[in-house]
Design an enzyme around this catalytic site. Structure first.
Site, PDB file in Angstrom:
ATOM      1  N   SER A 136       0.871  -1.171   0.000  1.00 44.23           N
ATOM      2  CA  SER A 136       0.000   0.000   0.000  1.00 44.23           C
ATOM      3  C   SER A 136       0.910   1.224   0.000  1.00 44.23           C
ATOM      4  O   SER A 136       1.750   1.372   0.893  1.00 44.23           O
ATOM      5  CB  SER A 136      -0.877  -0.029   1.250  1.00 44.23           C
ATOM      6  N   LYS A 162      -0.987  -1.034  -4.477  1.00 45.75           N
ATOM      7  CA  LYS A 162      -2.183  -0.266  -4.120  1.00 45.75           C
ATOM      8  C   LYS A 162      -1.745   1.171  -3.899  1.00 45.75           C
ATOM      9  O   LYS A 162      -0.770   1.427  -3.194  1.00 45.75           O
ATOM     10  CB  LYS A 162      -2.795  -0.862  -2.856  1.00 45.75           C
ATOM     11  N   LYS A 164      -3.018   5.035  -2.701  1.00 41.67           N
ATOM     12  CA  LYS A 164      -4.078   5.767  -2.004  1.00 41.67           C
ATOM     13  C   LYS A 164      -4.533   6.918  -2.898  1.00 41.67           C
ATOM     14  O   LYS A 164      -3.702   7.559  -3.554  1.00 41.67           O
ATOM     15  CB  LYS A 164      -3.534   6.318  -0.686  1.00 41.67           C
ATOM     16  N   ASP A 189      -7.187   2.900  -3.260  1.00 35.30           N
ATOM     17  CA  ASP A 189      -7.933   2.893  -1.992  1.00 35.30           C
ATOM     18  C   ASP A 189      -8.267   4.330  -1.602  1.00 35.30           C
ATOM     19  O   ASP A 189      -7.369   5.158  -1.429  1.00 35.30           O
ATOM     20  CB  ASP A 189      -7.078   2.236  -0.897  1.00 35.30           C
ATOM     21  N   GLU A 214     -11.002   0.385  -3.621  1.00 36.94           N
ATOM     22  CA  GLU A 214     -11.284   0.050  -2.225  1.00 36.94           C
ATOM     23  C   GLU A 214     -12.004   1.206  -1.523  1.00 36.94           C
ATOM     24  O   GLU A 214     -11.556   2.347  -1.589  1.00 36.94           O
ATOM     25  CB  GLU A 214      -9.955  -0.271  -1.522  1.00 36.94           C
ATOM     26  N   ASP A 239     -13.638  -2.236   2.738  1.00 36.93           N
ATOM     27  CA  ASP A 239     -12.732  -2.314   3.888  1.00 36.93           C
ATOM     28  C   ASP A 239     -13.521  -1.833   5.119  1.00 36.93           C
ATOM     29  O   ASP A 239     -14.146  -2.640   5.823  1.00 36.93           O
ATOM     30  CB  ASP A 239     -11.489  -1.444   3.596  1.00 36.93           C
ATOM     31  N   LYS A 263      -9.593  -7.248   7.769  1.00 31.58           N
ATOM     32  CA  LYS A 263      -8.610  -6.792   8.750  1.00 31.58           C
ATOM     33  C   LYS A 263      -8.982  -7.397  10.089  1.00 31.58           C
ATOM     34  O   LYS A 263     -10.119  -7.242  10.555  1.00 31.58           O
ATOM     35  CB  LYS A 263      -8.600  -5.263   8.847  1.00 31.58           C
ATOM     36  N   GLY A 291      -3.981  -4.236   6.075  1.00 27.37           N
ATOM     37  CA  GLY A 291      -3.013  -3.897   7.115  1.00 27.37           C
ATOM     38  C   GLY A 291      -3.343  -2.563   7.738  1.00 27.37           C
ATOM     39  O   GLY A 291      -4.087  -1.760   7.165  1.00 27.37           O
TER      40      GLY A 291
HETATM   41  O1  OSB Z   1      -7.285   1.539   4.372  1.00 28.49           O
HETATM   42  O2  OSB Z   1      -6.008  -0.127   4.141  1.00 28.49           O
HETATM   43  C1  OSB Z   1      -6.235   0.964   4.654  1.00 28.49           C
HETATM   44  C2  OSB Z   1      -3.203   2.088   6.729  1.00 28.49           C
HETATM   45  C3  OSB Z   1      -3.844   2.764   7.758  1.00 28.49           C
HETATM   46  C4  OSB Z   1      -5.209   2.865   7.731  1.00 28.49           C
HETATM   47  C5  OSB Z   1      -5.960   2.303   6.707  1.00 28.49           C
HETATM   48  C6  OSB Z   1      -5.336   1.615   5.680  1.00 28.49           C
HETATM   49  C7  OSB Z   1      -3.936   1.540   5.681  1.00 28.49           C
HETATM   50  C8  OSB Z   1      -3.162   0.913   4.613  1.00 28.49           C
HETATM   51  C9  OSB Z   1      -1.801   0.392   4.999  1.00 28.49           C
HETATM   52  O3  OSB Z   1      -3.506   0.873   3.456  1.00 28.49           O
HETATM   53  C10 OSB Z   1      -1.645  -1.064   4.838  1.00 28.49           C
HETATM   54  C11 OSB Z   1      -0.373  -1.563   5.492  1.00 28.49           C
HETATM   55  O4  OSB Z   1      -0.355  -1.789   6.713  1.00 28.49           O
HETATM   56  O5  OSB Z   1       0.610  -1.727   4.789  1.00 28.49           O
HETATM   57 MG    MG Z   2      -8.378   0.405   2.999  1.00 27.97          MG
END
Ligand code: OSB
Ligand code: MG
Length: 369
Positions: A136, A162, A164, A189, A214, A239, A263, A291
């Site tokens: 991510s 992925k 953001k 995401d 996402e 999510d 998660k 994560g």
């Molecule tokens: O939406 O998946 C998410 C990190 C913090 C809060 C929300 C998200 C995330 C990530 C990080 O996308 C995923 C990771 O731990 O590598």
């Molecule tokens: Mg997410």
């Protein structure tokens, strides 16, 4: 099993690089570790709440209070046939799944250690010996920086990227990433940054053959996602919306998503993560492991979870060194050159705790029971 002691520790760990989502930028994590003792053995869990209530309603301080005042008193000293018994004992508490899940996961680890088996076996996993990994990548200051990060992760072998997105960092950036990397497995995401008023805007993402989008819409709104999904070719992955097994049933029934991100903390631990997994599997919906910028314990728990059969897509479980200069476990979580993490055969979550390091970064500690 019977827990005679629960130790809560809050540790503070700076991230190697800041991590930016549509809701905030994180530079340093404050993480609660839960150590449970019973039958002369100890198990460990990690609370996945963030530092502020912007991903969901929980944050480190709320999780500490709930664990201290409501979760621990309901579980301490109670006879437990299996770790499955923890979820019903705390079900009277509305929400606060991450706080509850941190303790629940610690009891699974304890149970695995009592039986002398790896955690992945204790939860019924082991469908694969190596789990497929993606990364991510947060919102960057420039598209060039994003390109650089993607290059690094692809060179490390990660199987999907992925990125953001948020309003102002979405269609144009995804277009440029797609032009530069036409053949990679790519997804975006949004962490609930849009509304149905953005439907036409989001439909432009259909041009870039993403694996999925996402959580584009509100964190509690399955129905709006169903309305959007009917207008998008790209599968929606939920999510934030999936906090219970029943939400998974409802989202699937409403056709709100084609994929689910599971998660561990968001659904209150392994027993419910397994239920969501089973519901999705029966409906032909693939899942992957999300994560929350976990330290080593949470990361290792995610590896175990992702060994269940329906975790067929690369997840957000990646190497410790992407986030930490030094992790709290030994060895650190590492990936193979082709982007997988191997299961380990040690009892429990499979890694040794670096207790000296944990002690040195502990900012708050309390022993209960
Ligand atoms: O939406 O998946 C998410 C990190 C913090 C809060 C929300 C998200 C995330 C990530 C990080 O996308 C995923 C990771 O731990 O590598
Ligand atoms: Mg997410």
């Amino acid at each position: 099993m019977k827990l005679d002691r629960i130790t809560l520790r809050q540790i503070r760990m700076p991230l190697v690089h800041f991590f930016e989502t549509s809701f905030s930028r994180t530079y340093s994590r404050d993480i609660i570790l839960v150590e449970v003792s019973g039958d002369g053995v100890t198990g460990w869990g990690e609370v996945t709440a963030g530092e502020n209530p912007f991903y969901n309603e929980e944050w480190t301080t709320s999780a500490w209070s709930i664990l201290h005042d409501y979760v621990a008193p309901r579980v301490l000293g109670k006879p437990l046939q299996t770790a499955e018994d923890v979820f019903p004992l705390t079900a009277h508490i509305r929400g606060h799944n991450m706080a509850r899940g941190g303790l629940e996961a610690a009891v699974w680890d304890l149970e695995a250690r009592i039986h002398g088996v790896p955690l992945w076996r204790q939860i019924g996993g082991g469908a694969r010996r190596e789990i497929p990994c993606g990364v991510s990548i947060g919102i960057q200051d420039s598209v060039e920086q994003l390109f650089e990060k993607i290059e690094v992760e692809l060179a490390a072998g990660y199987q999907r990227i992925k990125m953001k997105i948020k309003p102002g960092w979405d269609v144009d950036v995804v277009r440029r990433v797609r032009e530069r990397f036409p053949a990679i497995k790519l997804m975006a995401d949004a962490n609930s940054a849009y509304t149905l008023a953005d439907t036409d805007h989001l439909r432009q993402l259909d041009d870039f053959y993403l694996m999925m989008i996402e959580q584009p819409l509100d964190h509690h709104d399955i129905i709006d996602h169903a309305i959007l999904q009917a207008k998008l070719q790209t599968p929606i992955c939920l999510d934030e919306c999936i906090r219970t097994a029943h939400h998974a049933e409802q989202a699937i029934m409403a056709r709100a998503c084609g994929i689910i991100n599971i998660k561990l903390g968001r659904v209150a631990g392994f027993s419910q993560a397994k239920r969501v997994h089973d519901i999705a599997q029966a409906a032909g919906i693939p899942v992957w492991c999300g994560g929350m910028l976990e330290a080593g314990i949470g990361r290792a728990h995610n590896v175990a979870l992702a060994s269940l059969p329906n975790f067929v897509l690369p997840g957000d479980v990646s190497a410790s060194q992407r986030y930490w200069k030094r992790d709290i476990i030994q060895p650190a979580v590492e990936t193979t050159p082709y982007g997988t993490i191997a299961l380990r055969d040690e009892p429990g979550f499979g890694y040794a705790l670096d207790l000296d390091f944990i002690r040195s970064i502990t900012v708050r500690e309390e022993v209960l029971g």
